[in-house]
Scaffold this active site. Sequence first.
Site, mmCIF file in Angstrom:
data_model
loop_
_atom_site.group_PDB
_atom_site.id
_atom_site.type_symbol
_atom_site.label_atom_id
_atom_site.label_comp_id
_atom_site.label_asym_id
_atom_site.label_seq_id
_atom_site.Cartn_x
_atom_site.Cartn_y
_atom_site.Cartn_z
ATOM 1 N N GLY A 114 10.583 38.085 68.477
ATOM 2 C CA GLY A 114 9.919 38.143 69.776
ATOM 3 C C GLY A 114 9.094 39.415 69.894
ATOM 4 N N SER A 115 9.584 40.492 69.301
ATOM 5 C CA SER A 115 8.831 41.748 69.345
ATOM 6 C C SER A 115 7.537 41.610 68.551
ATOM 7 C CB SER A 115 9.671 42.895 68.781
ATOM 8 O OG SER A 115 10.846 43.026 69.534
ATOM 9 N N ASP A 144 12.520 35.664 77.452
ATOM 10 C CA ASP A 144 13.796 35.397 78.124
ATOM 11 C C ASP A 144 13.708 34.202 79.055
ATOM 12 O OD1 ASP A 144 14.669 37.612 76.814
ATOM 13 O OD2 ASP A 144 14.542 38.958 78.529
ATOM 14 N N SER A 197 11.149 34.546 71.943
ATOM 15 C CA SER A 197 12.065 35.141 70.954
ATOM 16 C C SER A 197 13.129 34.118 70.602
ATOM 17 C CB SER A 197 12.746 36.375 71.544
ATOM 18 O OG SER A 197 13.867 36.731 70.749
ATOM 19 N N HIS A 219 19.155 34.154 72.700
ATOM 20 C CA HIS A 219 18.099 33.514 73.495
ATOM 21 C C HIS A 219 18.343 32.010 73.666
ATOM 22 C CE1 HIS A 219 15.351 36.990 73.971
ATOM 23 N NE2 HIS A 219 16.195 37.445 73.076
ATOM 24 N N ASN A 264 1.828 41.220 58.262
ATOM 25 C CA ASN A 264 2.435 39.975 57.813
ATOM 26 C C ASN A 264 3.655 39.763 58.684
ATOM 27 O OD1 ASN A 264 3.742 37.857 56.713
ATOM 28 N ND2 ASN A 264 3.882 38.678 54.645
#
Length: 445
Positions: free
Chosen positions: A90-91, A198, A223, A228, A296
Amino acid sequence: MFDNMNEKQARKEILSVVEKYCDKYHNKGKEFEQGDRIPYAARIYDSEEMVNLVDSSLEFWLTAGRYCDKFESDFCKFLDVKYCALVNSGSSANLLAFMALTSPLLKDRAIKRGDEVITAAAGFPTTVAPIIQYGAIPVFIDLTIPEYNIDINMLEKALSPKTKAVMIAHTLGNPFNLKAVKEFCDKHNLWLVEDNCDALGSKYTIDGVEKYTGTIGDIGTSSFYPPHHMTMGEGGAVYTNDSLLNKIVKSMRDWGRECSCPSGVDNLCGHRFDKEYKELPKGYDHKYVYSHFGYNLKATDMQASVGCAQLKKLPDFIERRRENYDYLIDGLKGLKDKLVFSKASENSKPSWFGFLITCKDGVDRNKVSTYLEDNGIQTRNLFAGNLIKHPCFDEMRESGQGYRVVGDLVNTEIIMNDTFWIGVYPGMTKAKLDCMIKCIKEAVK
Ligand SMILES: Cc1ncc(COP(=O)(O)O)c(C=O)c1O
């Protein structure tokens, strides 16, 4: 073992053993008893996930392949969105979503260093990190309680000639006021990035049409980390309805390259050796032409294979999260003089990630959390609380540079000091929910 079997039959045999193994040794939890650990979230899976995972490993493609393609296409269908890029977290999804908006292909709408992005300090750090890493300026505004979402009254006040985007999360599944934020963005020609990490499955009705959150702004992110709404272990996604943004996202995800041929495919575009770029030799191999400074951030087929099975279960997961939230709200309603519970935003149908509780005056959050933890109930703070107060911000805070705060962050401070949350994940049973209700009542007595 594989005598007289071809490869396909052998694979079938292995997968049938894996299925039996999973059924026999996984998900065989005992009945819940008072005092047992109640996590705020956990993976929910069955043999389908494990069979897919082994299937992809037997193929040994290892990188992004057919399961990734399938997941991207199924996820687009689920969200009713045109384009999806599967990534490794998710980041990474937030990083890509933000960096896509800095692409020169966006001409004068591209975010430049020193431009401003309106966001919130109470939340997860990687909603904000890409803004700072790039050298843009996060502009923090407060949240409202009990929605725990951005205070739309502060948007106009936060605007400056340098504002280029709004990038915020739907807090723990509760959609922010998308109507107001979208109108603000449209009025001032700003990008809207919805950190939907979220809130997968949350819905919001805008202009009479109910849509999934993450699909109303320009770009949405997800994410798939285990707590999650669905998981691949590590994983994330970036989605959009804009073909140019999709092209940029895919380019930046895949090393910054110009060509869109998948790995292992050499000339899908049919123009591998006939393109011309300003300074490059004529016909320079299109596979190695770079239109962006990329990364990447691809996910592997093993991750995607688990995601494909999880996606089928997602509608049920979402429903169970809603039911668990309703059960807790009902069970705790007698405590409203002591605690504040999160409230669904107007025009929304949240897919709750957790159950937020703010302690009112006279109730000590840390004491309540400690009591619950001592009784086996896992609690969480709302991530960073106030990100500006964290060590990563020391240098910027002390120099007063690199960010702006508009208005005061009164509720952000309350969230940092008095708020915590407990789980509503689909693994909750009535017995676990009852235990949480009982312990919270005892804790605030
Ligand atoms: C709102 C929000 N954004 C982004 C992330 C980052 O996701 P990941 O852990 O997959 O990197 C999280 C993580 O929980 C989150 O809560």
